[in-house]
Write an enzyme that holds these catalytic residues in place. Structure first.
Site, PDB file in Angstrom:
ATOM      1  N   ASN A 147       2.478  23.060   1.410  1.00 29.25           N
ATOM      2  CA  ASN A 147       2.301  21.611   1.461  1.00 29.25           C
ATOM      3  C   ASN A 147       3.604  20.889   1.806  1.00 29.25           C
ATOM      4  O   ASN A 147       4.674  21.284   1.353  1.00 29.25           O
ATOM      5  CB  ASN A 147       1.794  21.100   0.108  1.00 29.25           C
ATOM      6  CG  ASN A 147       0.465  21.731  -0.272  1.00 29.25           C
ATOM      7  OD1 ASN A 147      -0.365  22.009   0.597  1.00 29.25           O
ATOM      8  ND2 ASN A 147       0.275  21.979  -1.552  1.00 29.25           N
ATOM      9  N   SER A 207       0.576  25.932  -3.207  1.00 29.62           N
ATOM     10  CA  SER A 207      -0.490  25.446  -4.078  1.00 29.62           C
ATOM     11  C   SER A 207      -0.593  26.396  -5.266  1.00 29.62           C
ATOM     12  O   SER A 207      -0.437  27.606  -5.115  1.00 29.62           O
ATOM     13  CB  SER A 207      -1.801  25.418  -3.305  1.00 29.62           C
ATOM     14  OG  SER A 207      -2.885  25.453  -4.204  1.00 29.62           O
ATOM     15  N   GLN A 218      17.476 -12.259 -13.919  1.00 28.00           N
ATOM     16  CA  GLN A 218      17.930 -10.962 -14.428  1.00 28.00           C
ATOM     17  C   GLN A 218      17.079  -9.813 -13.870  1.00 28.00           C
ATOM     18  O   GLN A 218      17.499  -8.664 -13.871  1.00 28.00           O
ATOM     19  CB  GLN A 218      17.888 -10.978 -15.959  1.00 28.00           C
ATOM     20  CG  GLN A 218      18.381  -9.703 -16.619  1.00 28.00           C
ATOM     21  CD  GLN A 218      18.648  -9.891 -18.101  1.00 28.00           C
ATOM     22  OE1 GLN A 218      19.675 -10.436 -18.475  1.00 28.00           O
ATOM     23  NE2 GLN A 218      17.720  -9.468 -18.944  1.00 28.00           N
ATOM     24  N   GLU A 274       5.357  13.913   2.106  1.00 28.94           N
ATOM     25  CA  GLU A 274       4.371  13.092   1.389  1.00 28.94           C
ATOM     26  C   GLU A 274       5.070  12.166   0.401  1.00 28.94           C
ATOM     27  O   GLU A 274       4.665  11.019   0.198  1.00 28.94           O
ATOM     28  CB  GLU A 274       3.360  13.989   0.663  1.00 28.94           C
ATOM     29  CG  GLU A 274       2.434  14.713   1.633  1.00 28.94           C
ATOM     30  CD  GLU A 274       1.628  15.822   0.961  1.00 28.94           C
ATOM     31  OE1 GLU A 274       1.437  15.771  -0.259  1.00 28.94           O
ATOM     32  OE2 GLU A 274       1.214  16.747   1.680  1.00 28.94           O
ATOM     33  N   THR A 290      -1.958   7.967  21.480  1.00 25.36           N
ATOM     34  CA  THR A 290      -2.256   6.587  21.089  1.00 25.36           C
ATOM     35  C   THR A 290      -3.609   6.692  20.386  1.00 25.36           C
ATOM     36  O   THR A 290      -4.442   7.538  20.762  1.00 25.36           O
ATOM     37  CB  THR A 290      -2.366   5.622  22.289  1.00 25.36           C
ATOM     38  OG1 THR A 290      -3.441   6.064  23.125  1.00 25.36           O
ATOM     39  CG2 THR A 290      -1.096   5.581  23.113  1.00 25.36           C
ATOM     40  N   HIS A 291      -3.807   5.879  19.361  1.00 27.28           N
ATOM     41  CA  HIS A 291      -5.029   5.955  18.540  1.00 27.28           C
ATOM     42  C   HIS A 291      -5.244   7.361  17.982  1.00 27.28           C
ATOM     43  O   HIS A 291      -6.380   7.755  17.732  1.00 27.28           O
ATOM     44  CB  HIS A 291      -6.270   5.523  19.343  1.00 27.28           C
ATOM     45  CG  HIS A 291      -6.088   4.263  20.123  1.00 27.28           C
ATOM     46  ND1 HIS A 291      -6.332   3.011  19.602  1.00 27.28           N
ATOM     47  CD2 HIS A 291      -5.622   4.051  21.388  1.00 27.28           C
ATOM     48  CE1 HIS A 291      -6.064   2.103  20.512  1.00 27.28           C
ATOM     49  NE2 HIS A 291      -5.622   2.691  21.602  1.00 27.28           N
ATOM     50  N   LYS A 327      18.226  -6.985 -10.812  1.00 30.45           N
ATOM     51  CA  LYS A 327      18.975  -5.722 -10.825  1.00 30.45           C
ATOM     52  C   LYS A 327      18.092  -4.476 -10.771  1.00 30.45           C
ATOM     53  O   LYS A 327      18.388  -3.540 -10.029  1.00 30.45           O
ATOM     54  CB  LYS A 327      19.893  -5.689 -12.042  1.00 30.45           C
ATOM     55  CG  LYS A 327      21.156  -6.515 -11.774  1.00 30.45           C
ATOM     56  CD  LYS A 327      21.955  -6.794 -13.019  1.00 30.45           C
ATOM     57  CE  LYS A 327      21.338  -7.868 -13.864  1.00 30.45           C
ATOM     58  NZ  LYS A 327      21.329  -9.204 -13.216  1.00 30.45           N
TER      59      LYS A 327
HETATM   60  N1  ARG Z   1      22.398 -10.532 -17.905  1.00 25.41           N
HETATM   61  C1  ARG Z   1      22.330 -11.771 -17.231  1.00 25.41           C
HETATM   62  C2  ARG Z   1      21.667 -11.574 -15.864  1.00 25.41           C
HETATM   63  O1  ARG Z   1      21.615 -10.496 -15.450  1.00 25.41           O
HETATM   64  C3  ARG Z   1      23.685 -12.354 -17.028  1.00 25.41           C
HETATM   65  C4  ARG Z   1      23.691 -13.832 -16.840  1.00 25.41           C
HETATM   66  C5  ARG Z   1      23.328 -14.519 -18.095  1.00 25.41           C
HETATM   67  N2  ARG Z   1      23.435 -15.935 -17.964  1.00 25.41           N
HETATM   68  C6  ARG Z   1      22.853 -16.759 -18.824  1.00 25.41           C
HETATM   69  N3  ARG Z   1      22.997 -18.029 -18.594  1.00 25.41           N
HETATM   70  N4  ARG Z   1      22.149 -16.333 -19.831  1.00 25.41           N
HETATM   71  O2  ARG Z   1      21.199 -12.492 -15.217  1.00 25.41           O
END
Ligand code: ARG
Length: 483
Positions: free
Chosen positions: A292, A284, A329, A297, A162-163, A332
């Site tokens: 290493n 190294s 958008q 890491e 601990t610590h 993603k």
């Molecule tokens: N490429 C767009 C996105 O990933 C798709 C949806 C586009 N919709 C719009 N109303 N422009 O969000």
């Protein structure tokens, strides 16, 4: 510049006469990263073709042409032959453009009543619910290695901290299993999240819903969703299912970063408890003696970007008005980024753990009698002394040993009796690390009985968790709703 931009085949091109600035075109496009959704997009479109056929919007022949055309598009993607064109703003545009090239007029009917807004939400949900299972498998593999090692190396003792100060002797296997329990909770959380991801937004249109009465339950069944979303405005604009995943990834990253940090310390010469295999460490370029722990890491370092993706995307979403806005958008790259980072982290963690060597002797030599000072107090507790007093008497013994410049265990009975007359011959039993560890027999403790029970409970859980999605197709069922 803007005047020179070429006219693409934009889905929304009808009322736009001017060209888009090429810089804006690139800025707006998501195809560079959302092409990873190609299979999910095709799956969603094929189901949608069946649904609009069912609703009487297209004929059986048109529906067949669309489905077969999309099969060809699928083949092109799968074989690396799909050719992107300049107007392919995103995966939805690209697939529909290609479909229409292949089958003509019928392709132009596919989007009836659908919007890219419900389409993209559907695609990301399909992609995420499927790929969650990939991460799930990696977590199960890593947890299995933790449990297996714990069982095989159950005898090894080491200092618990601990610590970052030596605290009490524990079993190495108890340390291993502490992370198995964290991963178990991470996996349970992931399963819960998957349930919320696996709800169908298709049929929400741009925002108001679908005017052609498409059968959403049918769509859910076709696409193996567990239910349908209950409000179209919510369905096209919230990304909580992605944010939950990003948070989940950050939390898993925190757990694995701490795990990595422990092992980085344990692999230093100062500790010397473990040594990493060459496959997961580097030398190294300057100092020939060094090895290493790069794998660990990097796990620790990359956990930072998991958090970064979560924080960044949550900031993107927090101020947007109802409903869909292009800010979304941004979802993603964050989602793919967290997935990719975790896929790497989990596999490297498993490789590192399954190949590292533990030095039993070094672990044991790191134990010292002062770590049994608590046990000395418990000795007095067992003779009827209240713990607070026993604690201070044991502290008196530690001070005496320091004064005499000897180990706590080297104090003679006569020395000990100067602190408390209750010390007797049997105090010598205290100076035994195995006994010390095994007294923590309560479930959850570091004693051998508890660790054995933990390992068998975790093994049983691993088996049931592995079986859960074994038959994924049968498991993911349609029907139900977000009621
Ligand atoms: N490429 C767009 C996105 O990933 C798709 C949806 C586009 N919709 C719009 N109303 N422009 O969000």
């Amino acid at each position: 510049m803007a005047g020179e931009a070429g006219e693409g085949t934009k889905l929304w091109g009808g009322r736009f006469t001017g060209a888009t600035d090429p810089i804006m075109e690139g800025f707006n496009a998501s195809i560079g990263f959302d092409k990873r959704l190609w299979a999910a997009d095709i799956q969603g479109s094929q189901a949608y073709a069946r649904a609009i056929e069912k609703a009487g919007l297209i004929t059986g022949e048109e529906s067949t042409a669309i489905i077969e055309g999309l099969n060809k598009v699928h083949e092109e993607w799968a074989s690396g032959k799909f050719e992107l064109q300049s107007g392919d703003e995103d995966i939805h545009t690209a697939n529909e453009r290609r479909l229409t090239e292949l089958i003509g007029e019928a392709g132009r009917k596919l989007h009836t009543g659908r919007s890219r807004n419900d389409q993209v939400a559907t695609d990301t949900r399909i992609w995420l619910r499927d790929n969650i299972l990939v991460l799930r498998d990696h977590i199960l593999d890593l947890t299995s290695v933790l449990v297996k090692r714990a069982i095989q190396e159950i005898d090894i003792l080491m200092p618990g901290y601990t610590h970052l100060q030596r605290a009490q002797p524990i079993k190495w296997s108890h340390w291993l299993l502490s992370y198995a329990w964290m991963l178990k909770r991470d996996l349970e959380r992931l399963d819960e999240i998957r349930g919320r991801v696996n709800i169908l937004p298709l049929g929400s249109g741009a925002l108001a819903g679908n005017p052609f009465n498409v059968d959403r339950e049918f769509l859910a069944k076709e696409l193996k969703f567990e239910g349908v979303t209950g409000n179209s405005l919510d369905a096209v604009s919230d990304r909580d299912y992605i944010m939950e995943f990003l948070f989940w990834g950050s939390l898993l990253g925190v757990h694995l970063s701490r795990w990595a940090e422990d092992l980085i310390l344990y692999s230093t010469k100062e500790f010397g408890f473990v040594s990493l295999s060459d496959a997961y460490s580097t030398g190294s370029s300057l100092m020939p003696q060094k090895k290493n722990a790069d794998s660990l890491e990097l796990i620790r370092g990359k956990s930072g970007r998991l958090f970064g993706n979560m924080a960044g995307f949550m900031m993107s979403v927090k101020g947007i008005p109802s409903t869909y806005n292009k800010d979304l958008q941004e979802d993603k790259e964050a989602m793919f980024g967290v997935f990719d980072t975790l896929e790497g982290i989990l596999q490297v963690a498993e490789g590192t753990l399954s190949t590292l060597k533990i030095d039993k002797v070094a672990c044991r030599s790191a134990l010292s009698p002062d770590m049994l000072a608590t046990d000395l107090a418990y000795y007095l507790v067992r003779k009827g002394i209240p713990f607070r007093d026993a604690h201070s008497l044991s502290g008196g013994c530690v001070a005496l040993a320091e004064k005499k410049n000897c180990l706590l265990s080297e104090l003679t009975l006569a020395d000990l009796k100067t602190v408390s007359p209750l010390f007797e011959e049997d105090v010598s039993h205290v100076w035994n690390y195995e006994n010390s560890v095994n007294q923590y027999a309560v479930y959850g403790g570091t004693g051998v009985d508890s660790v054995t029970a933990q390992a068998s409970n975790l093994t049983a859980w691993l088996n049931s968790a592995k079986a859960k999605y074994q038959n994924f197709a049968a498991q993911a069922k349609g029907g139900g709703s977000e009621a």
